[in-house]
Design an enzyme around this catalytic site. Structure first.
Site, PDB file in Angstrom:
ATOM      1  N   HIS A 205       0.792  -1.234   0.000  1.00  0.00           N
ATOM      2  CA  HIS A 205       0.000   0.000   0.000  1.00  0.00           C
ATOM      3  C   HIS A 205       0.820   1.276   0.000  1.00  0.00           C
ATOM      4  O   HIS A 205       0.259   2.363   0.113  1.00  0.00           O
ATOM      5  CB  HIS A 205      -0.946   0.026   1.210  1.00  0.00           C
ATOM      6  CG  HIS A 205      -0.207   0.155   2.512  1.00  0.00           C
ATOM      7  ND1 HIS A 205       0.285  -0.933   3.183  1.00  0.00           N
ATOM      8  CD2 HIS A 205       0.146   1.231   3.245  1.00  0.00           C
ATOM      9  CE1 HIS A 205       0.898  -0.527   4.281  1.00  0.00           C
ATOM     10  NE2 HIS A 205       0.835   0.785   4.345  1.00  0.00           N
TER      11      HIS A 205
HETATM   12  C1  UD1 Z   1      -2.008   4.936   6.300  1.00  0.00           C
HETATM   13  C2  UD1 Z   1      -0.697   5.492   6.861  1.00  0.00           C
HETATM   14  C3  UD1 Z   1       0.423   4.500   6.580  1.00  0.00           C
HETATM   15  C4  UD1 Z   1       0.082   3.123   7.097  1.00  0.00           C
HETATM   16  C5  UD1 Z   1      -1.263   2.677   6.547  1.00  0.00           C
HETATM   17  C6  UD1 Z   1      -1.636   1.375   7.176  1.00  0.00           C
HETATM   18  C7  UD1 Z   1      -0.333   7.933   6.801  1.00  0.00           C
HETATM   19  C8  UD1 Z   1       0.331   9.035   6.079  1.00  0.00           C
HETATM   20  N1  UD1 Z   1      -0.336   6.743   6.179  1.00  0.00           N
HETATM   21  O1  UD1 Z   1      -1.860   4.845   4.888  1.00  0.00           O
HETATM   22  O2  UD1 Z   1       1.594   4.951   7.239  1.00  0.00           O
HETATM   23  O3  UD1 Z   1       1.088   2.243   6.700  1.00  0.00           O
HETATM   24  O4  UD1 Z   1      -2.261   3.664   6.866  1.00  0.00           O
HETATM   25  O5  UD1 Z   1      -2.654   0.698   6.514  1.00  0.00           O
HETATM   26  O6  UD1 Z   1      -0.826   8.125   7.871  1.00  0.00           O
HETATM   27  N2  UD1 Z   1      -9.493   4.134   2.835  1.00  0.00           N
HETATM   28  C9  UD1 Z   1     -10.666   3.443   2.849  1.00  0.00           C
HETATM   29  N3  UD1 Z   1     -11.104   2.959   4.058  1.00  0.00           N
HETATM   30  C10 UD1 Z   1     -10.471   3.183   5.222  1.00  0.00           C
HETATM   31  C11 UD1 Z   1      -9.276   3.899   5.187  1.00  0.00           C
HETATM   32  C12 UD1 Z   1      -8.791   4.370   3.997  1.00  0.00           C
HETATM   33  O7  UD1 Z   1     -11.295   3.227   1.830  1.00  0.00           O
HETATM   34  O8  UD1 Z   1     -10.953   2.705   6.278  1.00  0.00           O
HETATM   35  C13 UD1 Z   1      -8.976   4.607   1.523  1.00  0.00           C
HETATM   36  C14 UD1 Z   1      -9.389   6.030   1.191  1.00  0.00           C
HETATM   37  O9  UD1 Z   1      -9.588   6.115  -0.179  1.00  0.00           O
HETATM   38  C15 UD1 Z   1      -8.147   6.825   1.569  1.00  0.00           C
HETATM   39  C16 UD1 Z   1      -7.023   5.850   1.240  1.00  0.00           C
HETATM   40  O10 UD1 Z   1      -7.549   4.573   1.553  1.00  0.00           O
HETATM   41  O11 UD1 Z   1      -8.033   8.025   0.871  1.00  0.00           O
HETATM   42  C17 UD1 Z   1      -5.743   6.088   2.013  1.00  0.00           C
HETATM   43  O12 UD1 Z   1      -5.986   6.131   3.424  1.00  0.00           O
HETATM   44  P1  UD1 Z   1      -4.981   6.936   4.386  1.00  0.00           P
HETATM   45  O13 UD1 Z   1      -5.306   6.671   5.818  1.00  0.00           O
HETATM   46  O14 UD1 Z   1      -4.891   8.359   3.975  1.00  0.00           O
HETATM   47  O15 UD1 Z   1      -3.586   6.328   4.028  1.00  0.00           O
HETATM   48  P2  UD1 Z   1      -3.133   4.806   3.960  1.00  0.00           P
HETATM   49  O16 UD1 Z   1      -2.626   4.546   2.589  1.00  0.00           O
HETATM   50  O17 UD1 Z   1      -4.204   3.943   4.506  1.00  0.00           O
HETATM   51  N1  UDP Z   2      -3.097  -6.788   8.455  1.00  0.00           N
HETATM   52  C1  UDP Z   2      -4.348  -7.367   8.637  1.00  0.00           C
HETATM   53  N2  UDP Z   2      -5.109  -7.638   7.524  1.00  0.00           N
HETATM   54  C2  UDP Z   2      -4.684  -7.355   6.257  1.00  0.00           C
HETATM   55  C3  UDP Z   2      -3.406  -6.770   6.089  1.00  0.00           C
HETATM   56  C4  UDP Z   2      -2.641  -6.485   7.219  1.00  0.00           C
HETATM   57  O1  UDP Z   2      -4.757  -7.650   9.763  1.00  0.00           O
HETATM   58  O2  UDP Z   2      -5.432  -7.617   5.314  1.00  0.00           O
HETATM   59  C5  UDP Z   2      -2.317  -6.465   9.663  1.00  0.00           C
HETATM   60  C6  UDP Z   2      -0.924  -7.091   9.706  1.00  0.00           C
HETATM   61  O3  UDP Z   2      -0.786  -7.727  10.943  1.00  0.00           O
HETATM   62  C7  UDP Z   2       0.010  -5.901   9.588  1.00  0.00           C
HETATM   63  C8  UDP Z   2      -0.827  -4.760  10.156  1.00  0.00           C
HETATM   64  O4  UDP Z   2      -2.141  -5.086   9.721  1.00  0.00           O
HETATM   65  O5  UDP Z   2       1.171  -6.048  10.305  1.00  0.00           O
HETATM   66  C9  UDP Z   2      -0.489  -3.368   9.714  1.00  0.00           C
HETATM   67  O6  UDP Z   2      -0.356  -3.390   8.381  1.00  0.00           O
HETATM   68  P1  UDP Z   2      -0.321  -2.248   7.333  1.00  0.00           P
HETATM   69  O7  UDP Z   2       0.425  -2.879   6.223  1.00  0.00           O
HETATM   70  O8  UDP Z   2      -1.680  -1.736   7.086  1.00  0.00           O
HETATM   71  O9  UDP Z   2       0.491  -1.008   7.958  1.00  0.00           O
HETATM   72  P2  UDP Z   2       2.044  -0.703   8.127  1.00  0.00           P
HETATM   73  O10 UDP Z   2       2.561  -1.680   9.111  1.00  0.00           O
HETATM   74  O11 UDP Z   2       2.697  -0.784   6.794  1.00  0.00           O
HETATM   75  O12 UDP Z   2       2.082   0.690   8.648  1.00  0.00           O
END
Ligand code: UD1
Ligand code: UDP
Length: 363
Positions: A205
């Site tokens: 991601h």
């Molecule tokens: C965020 C964190 C990243 C972390 C990741 C874990 C920041 C800058 N990024 O990235 O460090 O590794 O979470 O998963 O804080 N969305 C949904 N449903 C949700 C949440 C998000 O559909 O419940 C979609 C939306 O389109 C949103 C996009 O995902 O715009 C990105 O979400 P966002 O929280 O901004 O960043 P992540 O890529 O999830």
């Molecule tokens: N994870 C989960 N379901 C998924 C993918 C990830 O439960 O479909 C868990 C997994 O244990 C991982 C944690 O979510 O370590 C956080 O993952 P993510 O990649 O979202 O965030 P990051 O660690 O890169 O910030």
């Protein structure tokens, strides 16, 4: 001691669960949970509360998604009101997400000390939003809890003092240890008709990988070739799903018969899928750590990592999007010559206990 503990996105939930569980054992500590709402889908938030027995948030900020500035500003506005009302002694933030940065800046400006769990990690890559969040949070945090010694070294280099830094271990691993019984019962691999050690688990991601057509197309070319060697199970992060659709890659991806795409799965299923996998390919921070703990080979599709211990001691290798290198490493995994790893120091399931003991001493 009144502590506002902040969680906002998926990786925060596994980290806050053991901390709240430990703190609640001590009447001198009064933790309250603030959920910023950065992640809000059931499969990105609620499911972890149920599985890891995280109490309902005391306060929900419901910020949702937005640009970095919009999301950060909205969290700051809403969190400021909460801090003014609650008057906490400490604000505890975790990891490196926008919620971490927003709440630490807000608290500091209201003269409430900040404690940062998972401090000091550095990728040295400032194009990564998380690196900015880490640098700012650590610069203003009063107390810093580290997961690996590189964190201590980075913080000392940046001018933090020895007595602010506590090497307490990895709370992510606390959750993994806590959930072992349920993880070992996960049927997700069996439901997909996959036998143990026969498949690759993937989650990706990072904006640098998925937010542009060139890198996302390259990733799917690489995954196409890998799924000809072994099945690839890919629970897709919502950002990645959105970008697959935006770039019109849906049909191309659907044609890969051995690539099993699905919605994000819960924690027990995800770690269960990981524990039974032959290998992982990822850009996730948490998965680099979980694979190291579980001894599963992990190829990280990034040029750098803020978690060097997973390479030096663990099972992780940085492969970027270097196709020949990735194939070489996949073949090593398949023919049994890939490196073996060890479990890093203090990744023992008791990090939250050590963190809580620090707060008891500070009280
Ligand atoms: C965020 C964190 C990243 C972390 C990741 C874990 C920041 C800058 N990024 O990235 O460090 O590794 O979470 O998963 O804080 N969305 C949904 N449903 C949700 C949440 C998000 O559909 O419940 C979609 C939306 O389109 C949103 C996009 O995902 O715009 C990105 O979400 P966002 O929280 O901004 O960043 P992540 O890529 O999830
Ligand atoms: N994870 C989960 N379901 C998924 C993918 C990830 O439960 O479909 C868990 C997994 O244990 C991982 C944690 O979510 O370590 C956080 O993952 P993510 O990649 O979202 O965030 P990051 O660690 O890169 O910030």
């Amino acid at each position: 001691m009144k502590l506002l503990c902040v969680a906002g996105a998926r990786p925060n939930f596994m980290k806050i669960a053991p901390i709240l569980r430990e703190m609640k054992k001590h009447p001198s500590l009064q933790p309250k949970l603030v959920h910023t709402g950065q992640h809000y889908d059931n499969k990105m938030s609620d499911i972890f509360f149920k599985e890891l027995q995280i109490p309902e948030p005391d306060i929900h900020l419901n910020v949702g998604s937005g640009t970095h500035a919009e999301q950060t500003a909205e969290i700051m506005k809403r969190f400021e009101t909460v801090v003014l009302q609650e008057k906490p002694d400490w604000v505890v933030v975790l990891g490196d997400i926008n919620s971490t940065l927003a709440c630490s800046v807000t608290a500091s400006k209201l003269h409430v000390p900040v404690a940062h769990v998972e401090a000091g990690l550095r990728s040295s890559d400032r194009s990564m939003p998380e690196e900015i969040n880490r640098l700012v949070t650590d610069a203003i945090a009063e107390v810093l809890f580290t997961t690996e010694k590189s964190g201590n070294e980075n913080l000392l280099k940046e001018g933090k003092s020895e007595k602010q830094i506590y090497f307490t271990g990895n709370v992510m691993i606390d959750s993994l240890v806590f959930a072992q019984p349920q993880i070992s019962q996960s049927q997700t691999a069996a439901n997909l008709k996959l036998s143990e050690k026969s498949y690759c688990i993937t989650t990706l991601h990072r904006p640098s990988n998925v937010d542009n057509l060139k890198s996302l197309s390259k990733i799917f070319e690489i995954l196409h070739a890998i799924q000809l060697k072994l099945p690839v199970v890919f629970p897709i992060h919502p950002r990645t799903r959105k970008m697959i659709e935006t770039f019109g890659l849906t049909d191309k991806v659907a044609k890969m018969k051995n690539l099993k795409l699905m919605d994000p799965v819960g924690y027990f299923d995800f770690v269960g899928l990981t524990a039974y996998a032959k290998m992982a390919i990822t850009d996730s921070g948490g998965l680099q750590e979980e694979t190291t703990y579980l001894g599963i080979p992990c190829l990280t599709m990034r040029e750098n990592t803020e978690r060097p211990i997973t390479i030096e001691v663990g099972t992780n290798t940085l492969v970027g999007l270097d196709e020949p290198l990735i194939h070489k490493k996949v073949d090593e995994v398949l023919n049994g010559t890939y490196k073996k790893g060890n479990i890093p120091e203090l990744w023992d399931g008791r990090a939250a206990e050590r963190i809580t003991n620090v707060f008891i001493k500070l009280a």
